[in-house]
Design a protein around this motif. Structure first.
Motif, short mmCIF file in Angstrom:
data_model
loop_
_atom_site.label_atom_id
_atom_site.label_comp_id
_atom_site.label_asym_id
_atom_site.label_seq_id
_atom_site.Cartn_x
_atom_site.Cartn_y
_atom_site.Cartn_z
N ASP A 121 0.82 -1.21 0.00
CA ASP A 121 0.00 0.00 0.00
C ASP A 121 0.85 1.26 0.00
O ASP A 121 0.55 2.23 -0.71
CB ASP A 121 -0.95 0.02 1.20
CG ASP A 121 -2.08 -0.99 1.07
OD1 ASP A 121 -2.34 -1.45 -0.06
OD2 ASP A 121 -2.69 -1.32 2.10
N GLU A 122 1.92 1.27 0.82
CA GLU A 122 2.83 2.42 0.84
C GLU A 122 3.48 2.63 -0.53
O GLU A 122 3.60 3.76 -1.00
CB GLU A 122 3.93 2.23 1.88
CG GLU A 122 3.47 2.31 3.31
CD GLU A 122 4.61 2.01 4.26
OE1 GLU A 122 5.15 2.99 4.83
OE2 GLU A 122 4.95 0.82 4.42
N LEU A 123 3.88 1.54 -1.16
CA LEU A 123 4.52 1.63 -2.47
C LEU A 123 3.54 2.13 -3.52
O LEU A 123 3.86 3.03 -4.31
CB LEU A 123 5.08 0.26 -2.88
CG LEU A 123 5.90 0.25 -4.17
CD1 LEU A 123 7.17 1.06 -3.98
CD2 LEU A 123 6.21 -1.16 -4.58
N THR A 124 2.34 1.59 -3.51
CA THR A 124 1.32 2.01 -4.48
C THR A 124 0.97 3.48 -4.28
O THR A 124 0.80 4.22 -5.26
CB THR A 124 0.05 1.13 -4.32
OG1 THR A 124 0.43 -0.22 -4.54
CG2 THR A 124 -1.01 1.52 -5.32
N ARG A 125 0.89 3.92 -3.04
CA ARG A 125 0.59 5.32 -2.75
C ARG A 125 1.69 6.23 -3.30
O ARG A 125 1.42 7.26 -3.94
CB ARG A 125 0.44 5.54 -1.24
CG ARG A 125 -0.01 6.95 -0.87
CD ARG A 125 -0.24 7.12 0.63
NE ARG A 125 -1.11 6.10 1.18
CZ ARG A 125 -0.73 5.19 2.09
NH1 ARG A 125 0.49 5.21 2.58
NH2 ARG A 125 -1.58 4.29 2.53
N TRP A 126 2.96 5.84 -3.11
CA TRP A 126 4.06 6.66 -3.63
C TRP A 126 4.01 6.72 -5.16
O TRP A 126 4.18 7.79 -5.75
CB TRP A 126 5.42 6.13 -3.18
CG TRP A 126 6.53 6.97 -3.73
CD1 TRP A 126 7.02 8.13 -3.18
CD2 TRP A 126 7.23 6.77 -4.95
NE1 TRP A 126 7.99 8.66 -3.99
CE2 TRP A 126 8.14 7.84 -5.08
CE3 TRP A 126 7.19 5.81 -5.94
CZ2 TRP A 126 9.00 7.97 -6.17
CZ3 TRP A 126 8.05 5.93 -7.03
CH2 TRP A 126 8.93 7.00 -7.13
N ILE A 127 3.78 5.59 -5.80
CA ILE A 127 3.71 5.57 -7.27
C ILE A 127 2.57 6.45 -7.76
O ILE A 127 2.73 7.23 -8.71
CB ILE A 127 3.56 4.12 -7.79
CG1 ILE A 127 4.86 3.34 -7.55
CG2 ILE A 127 3.18 4.10 -9.27
CD1 ILE A 127 4.76 1.85 -7.86
N ALA A 128 1.41 6.35 -7.12
CA ALA A 128 0.26 7.16 -7.53
C ALA A 128 0.55 8.65 -7.38
O ALA A 128 0.22 9.45 -8.27
CB ALA A 128 -0.97 6.77 -6.71
N GLU A 129 1.17 9.03 -6.26
CA GLU A 129 1.49 10.46 -6.05
C GLU A 129 2.52 10.94 -7.06
O GLU A 129 2.39 12.05 -7.61
CB GLU A 129 1.99 10.67 -4.62
CG GLU A 129 0.90 10.50 -3.58
CD GLU A 129 1.44 10.51 -2.15
OE1 GLU A 129 2.68 10.61 -1.96
OE2 GLU A 129 0.62 10.40 -1.22
N HIS A 130 3.56 10.14 -7.32
CA HIS A 130 4.58 10.55 -8.28
C HIS A 130 3.98 10.65 -9.68
O HIS A 130 4.27 11.59 -10.42
CB HIS A 130 5.76 9.56 -8.26
CG HIS A 130 6.88 9.96 -9.16
ND1 HIS A 130 7.73 11.01 -8.86
CD2 HIS A 130 7.29 9.47 -10.36
CE1 HIS A 130 8.62 11.14 -9.84
NE2 HIS A 130 8.37 10.21 -10.77
N CYS A 131 3.14 9.70 -10.04
CA CYS A 131 2.50 9.71 -11.35
C CYS A 131 1.59 10.94 -11.49
O CYS A 131 1.59 11.59 -12.54
CB CYS A 131 1.70 8.43 -11.55
SG CYS A 131 0.93 8.29 -13.17
N ALA A 132 0.85 11.28 -10.44
CA ALA A 132 -0.04 12.44 -10.48
C ALA A 132 0.74 13.73 -10.65
O ALA A 132 0.32 14.64 -11.38
CB ALA A 132 -0.89 12.50 -9.21
N ARG A 133 1.91 13.85 -9.98
CA ARG A 133 2.73 15.06 -10.08
C ARG A 133 3.44 15.19 -11.42
O ARG A 133 3.59 16.29 -11.94
CB ARG A 133 3.79 15.08 -8.96
CG ARG A 133 3.31 15.53 -7.62
CD ARG A 133 4.46 15.82 -6.66
NE ARG A 133 5.57 14.88 -6.74
CZ ARG A 133 5.68 13.75 -6.03
NH1 ARG A 133 4.73 13.43 -5.17
NH2 ARG A 133 6.72 12.96 -6.15
N THR A 134 3.91 14.07 -11.96
CA THR A 134 4.82 14.13 -13.10
C THR A 134 4.25 13.53 -14.39
O THR A 134 4.75 13.82 -15.47
CB THR A 134 6.12 13.36 -12.79
OG1 THR A 134 5.79 11.99 -12.56
CG2 THR A 134 6.83 13.95 -11.59
#
Length: 92
Positions: free
Chosen positions: A58-71
């Motif tokens: 879940d932590e990993l998926t959250r980081w990927i989602a946030e990075h994808c949303a920003r970039t």
């Protein structure tokens, strides 16, 4: 006395036998596995942003989602690490 030239001829052969040492790798139950993602999106070079070591999907998926949303980046390499303990076996 043996002939010195006969020992070095190409037709002489020696056979060596090596024993194998078997080891079993067991996951250490006292440690948590870690997962990490690295962003590899980019044309000339990879982005290189990393999630750092986290302990849950879940932590990993959250980081990927946030990075994808920003970039807008959408390609990642994922690494899973666990601590193993070697348990030596017997010679065979």
């Amino acid at each position: 006395m043996p002939d010195a030239t006969s020992a070095s001829t190409p037709t002489s052969r020696r056979r060596y036998r090596f024993r194998q040492y078997h080891v079993t790798a067991v996951v250490d139950p006292m440690t948590l596995p870690t997962v990490e993602a690295v962003c590899v999106t980019g044309e000339d070079h990879d982005c290189g942003a990393t999630s750092g070591a986290v302990h849950t999907e879940d932590e990993l998926t959250r980081w990927i989602a946030e990075h994808c949303a920003r970039t807008g980046h959408d390609f990642y390499h994922r690494t899973t690490r666990t601590t193993l303990r070697a348990e030596p076996g017997a010679w065979h």
